[in-house]
Design an enzyme around this catalytic site. Sequence first.
Site, PDB file in Angstrom:
ATOM      1  N   GLU A 355       0.808  -1.229   0.000  1.00  0.00           N
ATOM      2  CA  GLU A 355       0.000   0.000   0.000  1.00  0.00           C
ATOM      3  C   GLU A 355       0.839   1.276   0.000  1.00  0.00           C
ATOM      4  OE1 GLU A 355      -3.888  -1.520   2.443  1.00  0.00           O
ATOM      5  OE2 GLU A 355      -2.155  -0.925   3.614  1.00  0.00           O
TER       6      GLU A 355
HETATM    7  C1  TNX Z   1      -4.427  -3.923   4.772  1.00  0.00           C
HETATM    8  S1  TNX Z   1      -2.957  -6.064   3.680  1.00  0.00           S
HETATM    9  C2  TNX Z   1      -3.155  -3.700   5.264  1.00  0.00           C
HETATM   10  C3  TNX Z   1      -2.992  -3.205   6.632  1.00  0.00           C
HETATM   11  C4  TNX Z   1      -4.310  -3.026   7.325  1.00  0.00           C
HETATM   12  C5  TNX Z   1      -5.232  -4.146   6.965  1.00  0.00           C
HETATM   13  C6  TNX Z   1      -6.531  -4.120   7.684  1.00  0.00           C
HETATM   14  C7  TNX Z   1      -1.771  -5.193   4.052  1.00  0.00           C
HETATM   15  C8  TNX Z   1      -0.509  -5.755   3.718  1.00  0.00           C
HETATM   16  N1  TNX Z   1      -1.997  -4.011   4.628  1.00  0.00           N
HETATM   17  O1  TNX Z   1      -2.248  -2.026   6.638  1.00  0.00           O
HETATM   18  O2  TNX Z   1      -4.067  -3.005   8.692  1.00  0.00           O
HETATM   19  O3  TNX Z   1      -5.478  -4.112   5.586  1.00  0.00           O
HETATM   20  O4  TNX Z   1      -7.274  -5.250   7.408  1.00  0.00           O
END
Ligand code: TNX
Length: 544
Positions: A355
Site C-alpha cells: 500500500e
Molecule cells: C491492509 S494487507 C493492510 C494493513 C491493514 C489491513 C486491515 C496489508 C498488507 N496491509 O495495513 O491493517 O489491511 O485489514
Amino acid sequence: MPSQLRSAPPRSSSPAGRSRGAGVRSALAAAVLVAATGVVTSATPAAATPESSLQQIVPAPVEVTTRPGTAFALTAATEIRTQPGSAEARRVGEYLAGLLRPSTGYRLPVQPARSPRGITLLLTGADPRVGEQGYQLDVTPAAVVLRARTADGLFSGVQTLRQLLPAKVESPTRQRGPWTVPGGSVLDHPRFGHRGAMLDVARHFFSVDEVKRYVDQIAAYKINRLHLHLADDQGWRIEIKSWPNLAVHGGSTEVGGGPGGYYTQEQYRELVAYAASRHITVVPEIDLPGHTNAALSSYPELNCDGVAPPLYTGTEVGFSSLCIGKEITYTFVDDVLRELAALTPGEYLHIGGDEAHATTEPDYLTFMNRVLPLVAKHGKKATGWHEFLKAEPGAGAVAQYWGTTGAAPELAAAAARGTTIVLSPANRAYLDMKYDENTELGLSWAGYVEVRDAYDWNPGAYLEGVPESAIRGVEAPLWTETLTNSDEIEQMAFPRLLAVAELGWSPASTHDWTGFATRLAAQGPRLAARGVDYYASPQVPWRN
Ligand code: TNX
C-alpha cells in the site's frame, strides 16, 4: 452424530460489554464429553474410558490408528523421560511437564530415558516419513512413546499428546483425574514448512506478556512462525539504538491516541527467545517505504521537505512515504535493518512494501532496489507483501500474498523465478475481518470471514499458475486497528486461527468441512480451559 449436537452457539456468560464474542468460558464445566467419533466405546480394565479421541486432533494428522479398549493412564507416579544426551529433547520434556503439572498436580519428573516407560520423548527410531518436523506417537497401556528426528518434531508431537488428554488438562488449576490417553498411534508431518500468525503491534501496542500469551496459544496448533508487524503509521515499536527517537517519540501513541509503547531491544530478544522455546521463529517486519508516518514524525530529515508530520492515531492507510531521493533514507534503513538483523536469529526480515500509495511507481522500484541488497548485506533474506515483487527480488525472497482473488500473474512469474510464496488471502486468512454483520470488533473491507471461509480453500491450488511446490505455507495476519487487549485478540483469532493452522499442517486428503467443524467443536472446551474467549461460531457444532 450425537443428539446433543446443536447448531446454535452457547450463550455467553461474559461480563456485560463483551457480548460481541459470545464468550464460552462457561462451557468448560459442561465440556467433559465422550468423543463424538465413537472410537472409544468400552472402559478398559487398566483405566477409565478416555474422554478424548485420536479422531479429534487439530490440525488433522497424516495417519491415525486407533486401538479401542486400550489406554494409558497418567498417574502421580508417571515420569517424563527424554533422549539421553539431548538438551533440546529435555527442554521439550520440561515444557510438557510444565503443561501437565498445574491441572494434574503431579510431579512428573523429567529425566533421561533408559527404557520406554511413562512418557518418553526420543530422537531415535522414528519412521523416516516424519521428516524434519514430524513425529510418531504410540500410546499403549505401558507407555506413551513419542519419536521424532528433531526437537521441532517432538514439540509438535507434544501438542498432539495434550489433545489426547481430557480438556481439563488445560486448566491452570488442579483438577480431578483420571488422566487417560486413548491407545493408538499417530504418524504425522506438515504439508507446509511455514505456518504463520502475524500480530500487528503497531496500530495498538501489546505488552511482552500479551504477545507471549498469543505465542503459547498459537503453538498449541503447530504454528511455527510469528510475524511481528513492528512499525506502521501509528507507531514504531522496537528500540533502534542508532535512531532512538523512533521508539521514544514514534512509539508514544497508537490508534485512538492511547499511550502506545515499544519493546526495548532486551524485551524483543526476550520475546524471540520465548517464541523459540515454543519452536516458533519470529519474523520481524518494518513496513517500508509507506506506512512510515511514525518514523517520519520522529526525524524531520527523513521527510523530503524536512518537516516532521505530527503523530497519527487514525486508521487510514497509504498516505506516508519515506523520501526516496534522499541519501539519509538509506542510511536510516541500513541502520534499522542492521540492528534488527543482529537481534533476530531467524533467516528473514520482512520489509513490508504494501500500500505504498504515496510513493510513485519508479520511486518504489528505486527504493526496493536499494533496500533489498541491504537485507542481504546483513545476512538475511527478504520477505515482503506481494507488491514488492514489482522490484523482482531474487530467488530466495518470499512474497506474502494478501489479495483476495488468486488471480495474480506477477505471482506466477515470480514463482517461475524461484520466489516462494506465503498465502494470506485477506478474505480467508485475515483474522481482523468480522465473522459476520454482528461482529463488533474488526473490519470488513475484504468481506466477512466466517470459520468456514477461513477453512474451505486449498493453499496448494489457490494462486493461478503457481504450483504447490512454490507455496511455503500459510499465514493468518491479525491487524489491530480495532483491537486493544488479549481478550479482543482471542475473539478474532479463535477459532479461525485453527482453520489456517490446519491448512498449513494437514494433508489435502484430510480436507473436509464437516469433519473439521466436528473436531473444532472438541477444541472448544480446551480453548475455554486455557481462558481463551473464542467466538462460538454458529457454523460449529459446539457441544455443551
Ligand atoms: C491492509 S494487507 C493492510 C494493513 C491493514 C489491513 C486491515 C496489508 C498488507 N496491509 O495495513 O491493517 O489491511 O485489514
